[in-house]
Design a protein around this motif. Structure first.
Motif, short mmCIF file in Angstrom:
data_model
loop_
_atom_site.label_atom_id
_atom_site.label_comp_id
_atom_site.label_asym_id
_atom_site.label_seq_id
_atom_site.Cartn_x
_atom_site.Cartn_y
_atom_site.Cartn_z
N UNK A 54 -22.11 38.25 8.38
CA UNK A 54 -20.55 38.36 8.51
C UNK A 54 -19.88 37.07 8.41
N UNK A 55 -20.66 36.23 9.14
CA UNK A 55 -19.91 34.79 9.21
C UNK A 55 -20.31 33.85 8.19
N UNK A 56 -20.98 34.42 7.19
CA UNK A 56 -21.31 33.51 5.83
C UNK A 56 -22.56 32.91 6.00
N UNK A 57 -23.33 33.21 7.14
CA UNK A 57 -24.64 32.49 7.04
C UNK A 57 -25.81 33.32 6.31
N UNK B 36 -19.93 25.57 18.51
CA UNK B 36 -20.68 26.83 18.70
C UNK B 36 -19.69 28.13 18.69
N UNK B 37 -18.34 27.68 19.20
CA UNK B 37 -17.16 28.56 19.20
C UNK B 37 -16.21 28.86 17.57
N UNK B 38 -16.08 29.96 17.44
CA UNK B 38 -15.36 30.36 15.98
C UNK B 38 -14.41 29.07 15.55
N UNK B 39 -13.55 29.07 16.67
CA UNK B 39 -12.11 28.49 16.49
C UNK B 39 -12.67 26.80 15.99
N UNK B 40 -13.58 26.22 17.00
CA UNK B 40 -13.96 24.71 16.43
C UNK B 40 -14.53 24.88 15.16
N UNK B 41 -15.47 25.71 15.07
CA UNK B 41 -16.16 25.79 13.75
C UNK B 41 -15.31 25.83 12.57
N UNK B 42 -14.39 26.62 12.69
CA UNK B 42 -13.27 26.97 11.78
C UNK B 42 -12.57 25.77 11.36
N UNK B 43 -12.15 24.86 12.24
CA UNK B 43 -11.30 24.02 12.18
C UNK B 43 -12.26 22.54 11.56
#
Length: 215
Positions: free
Chosen positions: A81-84, A179-186
């Motif tokens: 789901x997260x593209x991995x 590790x968190x979604x917001x920082x990874x997205x950034x």
């Protein structure tokens, strides 16, 4: 005894670029303090599938690759789901050969793992030779945030006898990635913007294998 395979979740972005596209500025990406490289790697991968491309149709890829720090046998799973993609890896020296698939001897452990996914004998479908230039993106402590690679590809669809060449970039998260979604997205947004600034764009194909096979 054949050693247990290693497993890792591969999360990456892939970009299409022209042959003369300049490299992006990666030094300002969030969390990146040092950009090391390039390290040169000559990669040679043979991809296999069962009749009807049942593995590929289910989102799996099976390959034997030489060159680079992770050379060996790999089975890549469908995207999560997260593209991995979950990648299972056997080293070349540790996997005992079994049935022959053309010029490739498939280790028993790999054949057994494939049999749990789809039935049928494995056969070569593609060969991808890659001149890779790899850059390590590290944080202030020296830990790997991500790896950026500049790939120069020569690919052969062995089912059709068609050869294609292209250049692409990959940005793969490392152990020190957010590790968190917001920082990874950034982080992903930042590298996508850096690539766009020099003329790159998100890849049109899902993978090198898909591009090789014209999918």
């Amino acid at each position: 005894m054949t050693p247990e395979p290693a497993r890792a979740l591969e999360i990456e972005l892939t970009f299409d670029v022209h042959g003369d596209t300049p490299l992006p500025d990666l030094s300002g990406l969030p969390g990146v303090a040092v950009v090391e490289g390039p390290a040169r790697r000559d990669l040679d991968a043979r991809y296999l599938d069962v009749p009807g491309f049942a593995l590929g149709r289910s989102g799996y890829a099976v390959r034997r690759r030489t060159g680079g720090p992770d050379e060996g046998w790999h089975i890549k799973g469908p995207k999560t789901a997260d593209g991995g993609r979950l990648e299972t890896h056997w080293p070349l020296d540790g996997a005992k050969g079994g049935a022959s698939a053309g010029e490739v001897s498939v280790p028993d452990a790999v054949a057994a793992a494939v049999a749990e996914i789809a039935s049928g004998a494995l056969a070569p479908i593609a060969r991808i030779v890659n001149d890779r230039h790899a850059y390590a993106l590290r944080d202030e402590a020296g830990a790997l945030v991500a790896e950026f690679v500049d790939d120069h590809v020569v690919a052969t669809d062995e089912t059709r006898g068609v050869q294609t060449t292209w250049r692409e970039w990959e940005f793969e998260l490392g152990p020190a990635a957010p590790a968190d979604a917001a920082a990874r997205s950034a982080l992903f947004d930042a590298v996508t913007a850096a690539v766009a600034a020099v003329g790159g764009r998100p890849a049109a194909s899902d993978s090198k294998l898909a591009r090789t096979l014209g999918l």
